[in-house]
Motif scaffolding. Structure first.
Motif, PDB file in Angstrom:
ATOM      1  N   UNK B  15      40.180  20.861  39.626  1.00  0.00           N
ATOM      2  CA  UNK B  15      41.273  20.315  38.414  1.00  0.00           C
ATOM      3  C   UNK B  15      41.803  19.057  38.305  1.00  0.00           C
ATOM      4  N   UNK B  16      42.146  18.854  39.329  1.00  0.00           N
ATOM      5  CA  UNK B  16      43.513  17.798  39.550  1.00  0.00           C
ATOM      6  C   UNK B  16      42.071  16.098  38.774  1.00  0.00           C
ATOM      7  N   UNK B  17      40.706  16.606  39.740  1.00  0.00           N
ATOM      8  CA  UNK B  17      40.207  15.246  39.180  1.00  0.00           C
ATOM      9  C   UNK B  17      39.483  14.603  38.071  1.00  0.00           C
ATOM     10  N   UNK B  18      39.845  16.056  37.581  1.00  0.00           N
ATOM     11  CA  UNK B  18      38.780  16.175  36.526  1.00  0.00           C
ATOM     12  C   UNK B  18      39.406  14.772  35.089  1.00  0.00           C
ATOM     13  N   UNK B  19      40.725  14.307  34.980  1.00  0.00           N
ATOM     14  CA  UNK B  19      41.068  13.362  34.378  1.00  0.00           C
ATOM     15  C   UNK B  19      40.479  11.804  35.123  1.00  0.00           C
ATOM     16  N   UNK B  20      40.581  11.936  36.524  1.00  0.00           N
ATOM     17  CA  UNK B  20      40.265  10.051  36.657  1.00  0.00           C
ATOM     18  C   UNK B  20      39.053  10.430  36.402  1.00  0.00           C
ATOM     19  N   UNK B  21      37.993  11.432  36.777  1.00  0.00           N
ATOM     20  CA  UNK B  21      36.417  11.344  36.852  1.00  0.00           C
ATOM     21  C   UNK B  21      36.446  10.960  35.260  1.00  0.00           C
ATOM     22  N   UNK B  22      36.839  11.391  34.785  1.00  0.00           N
ATOM     23  CA  UNK B  22      36.354  11.774  32.815  1.00  0.00           C
ATOM     24  C   UNK B  22      37.162  10.058  32.525  1.00  0.00           C
ATOM     25  N   UNK B  23      37.530   9.500  32.861  1.00  0.00           N
ATOM     26  CA  UNK B  23      38.013   8.477  32.615  1.00  0.00           C
ATOM     27  C   UNK B  23      37.427   7.126  33.370  1.00  0.00           C
ATOM     28  N   UNK B  24      37.157   7.372  34.529  1.00  0.00           N
ATOM     29  CA  UNK B  24      36.639   6.869  34.775  1.00  0.00           C
ATOM     30  C   UNK B  24      34.621   6.545  34.098  1.00  0.00           C
TER      31      UNK B  24
END
Lengths: 628, 216
Positions: B15-24
């Motif tokens: 869950x906490x990785x979603x933001x970064x991954x998606x942004x990337x």
């Protein structure tokens, strides 16, 4: 327009695209791999609001200032059909392989990029709609360059590049590069450790643009770590030292302080690379050689006004015999013709670079580059005049001490009046903030002259476009384009600016007079000179010769800066210049000028008084006559 | 003009990785498709050893961040589901208004499907809270291994993007003229199979693209 007439400009367009493509890809690669070339602080210019140089807008990818290396590309990469091979070389401590070791450091190619325009053996039929076709080609190459840009960040070498460039620590390794049009193939062992990746080619009739890379998959084999700090070494036989270059005379204080940038990374400076590589250049430890060779127009260092003819540099200096990336003695054929003619030398390149401005995307129909001859014919006399006055230039070197940096950082390598070790690395030094501005004066003066000696362009470059370009620039040459100048001349200045400015980017020497960045309005005014004024100035500077050279330089600068009204008596000029302050305090020089001020003023006063008396006497006679 | 579709490799993220991954991922795609003048900006991910490139446009960043927030809230409502984000590029064509379509028609020429599998590892949390005194090495190792795997997958996805972007270039429409960052109009949609709104979205989109067969 029928197809026939389309062909000429279209092939010009293709050449443009290809050469700019090569330049841009080189820029991207160097920017992402070689820390020493990167401008120190990029965070400032992230906003698109700031002006972007037109030449940087190619392929819609703004990268910022170009490393000096790129300006050489136009020159050495004579044939766009040659592949451009960029080797990213890791210099590290050799552990197990003593054979290649030079002073303990080993060079390993960690990436080899090959960018080339492939010309097929069998040429297919030309596409019917050339201009639309090239627009598509351009669009596709934009995408390709974007992909290249992203890819650079995904390969393993990016990691160590970041380590080097962002960390303030020194490491026991460094990254340098080498650009050439051929390369030694890898050994089997090396190949085994590398992988290859090719980007899909972009069709650019009649050939295609290709980029491919062979890279090391892992860099963990190397022992790369922060190094313990080493005491700065003083290298006495650096490039351009009096020992190695008998032509030079150096101020004693300047000696021995330079070249410490070599040791910043904590690696010892090696002996010159034994292998001689024609048609290529490299960086890093070869930096000195590189910059010495690749900016021949810098000349033997302190003759900073070498001749305004960069390519006349006779032969590479003897002290780096083996690491001579290129030989100048026999100039390449297509440049040869240009070399012979004085100011035409850079013309060929200029013609192309002018087109930068004209054809910056989306491109409009380009002019045919055939007009240079027309204009140079129109100004034969002026060119000759200029070239005569040119050598009468600012007298010798940069005796840096007496000026400006009275509180210099004496250990600052930049302050030494010495040459061109990878200038960019110098730029990053915060204490050297002012030297670029000092450099601007040379540039301006040089371009003032050379600009007028470079009346090369197609007629239809409008003055307006020109002024816009000037604004695009970092402001250094903003003054170059005078409102009163004819469009042609104005443009020629900017064209010379294009090369000379960048050339002088490379010249990193300290100035006796360090003036702040140009005040545009001042400079505009000074730019309103015509050739006569220029020669007047220089002739004026001659009598000053008996006074210190530094003062002369300062005087000249001030005169140029403050020469508003065009045609005045020299005496008025001097009085003007006395009034304006030289910013940054040319300390001894200002002291020097004080007495002159008074003396001059007195003389002037006397002359005025005489004039007044004369006039009065005359009017007295007249009145008496009238009355009579 | 055909519509190219790219299905990106599925990523298993927490869950906490979603933001970064998606942004990337989103920024990388847009960077390769924003063909107007850009000043590239390198961004390092915090959680992973990856650097991606943004267009350097503040508006774009905001827009993407908004979409990511929507997605995250959606994921919170529908946990443990495979989800997809669709980034579509379209061309805007002005058409004659008819009673099915509006004046403006969108012609999609490229669609990217980002497949995410948001996993929530409850095991790790519980082990940490309950066995605080116990050495957490096994859990830590697992996490490190997992993270390395995610990082490798992320890199693979980025490579995939670059590859796709380069291979298919013919369908990219001509670059619209303009100053500043000009990029093709695009939209990010969060199709979710369980959402009824999704169906409506699809129908609306189909109408808007104006397939002649649909209208007649």
């Amino acid at each position: 327009m029928d197809l026939q007439s389309n062909l000429q400009p279209e092939s010009g367009k293709l050449e443009q695209i290809v050469s700019q493509f090569l330049l841009k890809s080189l820029h991207i690669i160097l920017d992402s791999r070689v820390p020493s070339l990167r401008p120190h602080d990029r965070s400032g210019d992230l906003s698109l609001g700031s002006q972007v140089r037109k030449s940087d807008k190619w392929f819609n990818l703004v990268l910022g200032d170009r490393p000096a290396a790129l300006d050489n590309l136009n020159f050495w990469h004579r044939n766009v059909m040659d592949p451009m091979i960029i080797d990213v070389i890791l210099v590290h401590q050799g552990s197990n392989s003593p054979s290649m070791a030079v002073g303990g450091s080993v060079e390993t190619v960690i990436e080899r990029w090959v960018v080339q325009y492939e010309y097929p053996r069998v040429v297919a039929a030309q596409p019917s709609e050339s201009s639309a076709y090239y627009k598509k080609t351009y669009k596709k190459s934009i995408i390709l360059l974007r992909a290249l840009y992203s890819q650079m960040r995904l390969l393993p070498a990016y990691r160590i590049f970041r380590q080097l460039s962002t960390s303030s620590r020194t490491y026991n390794f460094d990254i340098i590069y080498k650009v050439s049009s051929f390369s030694d193939p890898f050994s089997r062992a090396e190949e085994g450790m590398m992988e290859e990746h090719s980007f899909p080619a972009v069709e650019a009739y009649p050939g295609r643009l290709c980029i491919s890379v062979t890279y090391r998959t892992t860099l963990s084999d190397f022992n790369l770590e922060p190094s313990t700090s080493m005491p700065p070494k003083i290298i006495t036989d650096y490039v351009g030292s009096p020992n190695t270059d008998p032509l030079r005379s150096l101020p004693s204080s300047g000696k021995g302080v330079s070249a410490t940038s070599f040791t910043l990374r904590g690696v010892q400076a090696p002996a010159p690379v034994p292998s001689q590589r024609p048609h290529s250049w490299t960086s890093g430890f070869h930096r000195a050689a590189f910059s010495a060779q690749n900016q021949p127009f810098v000349g033997s260092p302190p003759a900073y006004y070498p001749s305004p003819m960069p390519y006349d540099y006779p032969s590479p200096p003897a002290y780096y015999p083996s690491s001579m990336p290129y030989d100048y003695p026999s100039p390449p054929t297509d440049i040869h013709g240009n070399r012979v003619q004085h100011y035409r030398a850079p013309t060929h390149q200029k013609a192309i670079s002018h087109d930068d401005y004209q054809l910056s995307p989306p491109f409009s129909p380009s002019p045919s580059p055939s007009s240079p001859s027309y204009i140079s014919n129109a100004y034969p006399m002026q060119t000759r005049v200029r070239s005569e006055t040119a050598p009468v230039s600012i007298p010798l070197p940069m005796t840096s001490r007496s000026f400006r940096h009275l509180s210099p950082n004496s250990s600052d390598p930049n302050r030494s009046s010495l040459p061109p070790l990878s200038p960019r690395s110098r730029r990053t030094d915060p204490s050297s903030q002012e030297s670029p501005s000092g450099i601007t004066y040379f540039r301006k003066i040089e371009s003032l002259r050379s600009g007028e000696m470079q009346p090369v362009t197609a007629n239809h470059y409008t003055g307006q476009k020109v002024t816009r370009d000037s604004k695009d620039d970092s402001g250094r040459f903003s003054g170059l384009l005078s409102s009163s100048g004819s469009p042609r001349i104005g443009f020629s200045r900017s064209s010379s600016r294009l090369s000379f400015q960048d050339e002088f980017d490379d010249i990193d020497f300290s100035y006796p007079f360090d003036v702040d960045d140009v005040d545009t309005s001042d400079f505009h005014a000074s730019q309103n000179l015509d050739g006569k004024k220029a020669s007047e100035f220089t002739s004026q500077s001659l009598p000053i010769g008996r006074k210190s050279q530094d003062a002369a330089v300062g005087e000249l600068v001030r005169m140029l800066r403050t020469a508003p009204p065009l045609r005045q008596d020299p005496s008025c000029y001097s009085s003007h210049s006395m009034k304006t302050e030289l910013e940054g305090g040319v300390a001894t020089a200002s002291g020097f000028f004080m007495p002159r001020k008074a003396v001059d003023a007195l003389e002037e006063l006397r002359s005025f008084r005489d004039m007044k008396d004369l006039l009065l006497s005359k009017s007295g006679r007249v009145i008496s006559k009238e009355e009579a | 003009m055909n519509c190219e579709v790219c299905q990106l490799k599925e990523l298993e993220v927490e869950h906490f990785e979603i933001r970064e991954v998606l942004r990337c991922i989103l920024h990388t795609i847009v960077f390769h498709r924003a063909l107007g003048l850009v000043r590239p900006k390198d961004v390092d991910l915090e959680l992973f050893d990856v650097t991606y490139v943004q267009c350097g446009d503040v508006e774009l960043e905001k827009k993407i961040d908004e979409k990511i927030e929507h997605f995250i809230s959606w994921v919170e409502k529908h946990p443990n589901k495979k989800s997809q984000i669709c980034l579509s590029f379209y061309e805007v064509k002005n058409k004659q208004p008819s009673w099915f379509t509006n004046k403006i028609e969108r012609l999609y020429w490229e669609q990217w499907y980002i497949n995410l599998n948001v996993a929530q590892h409850l095991k790790a949390h519980s082990s940490k809270s309950h066995n605080s005194k116990v050495v957490v090495d096994p859990g830590e190792e697992e996490r490190i291994a997992r993270r390395a795997a995610v990082e490798a997958s992320l890199r693979e996805v980025l490579f995939q993007i670059i590859k796709f972007v380069n291979e298919k270039k013919d369908h990219v429409p001509p670059i619209p003229n303009g100053d500043g960052v000009v990029y093709f109009p695009h939209e990010v949609t969060i199709p979710s199979s369980s959402d009824s709104a999704f169906g409506m979205d699809m129908i609306k989109r189909m109408l808007q693209t104006g397939h002649p067969t649909m209208l007649s």
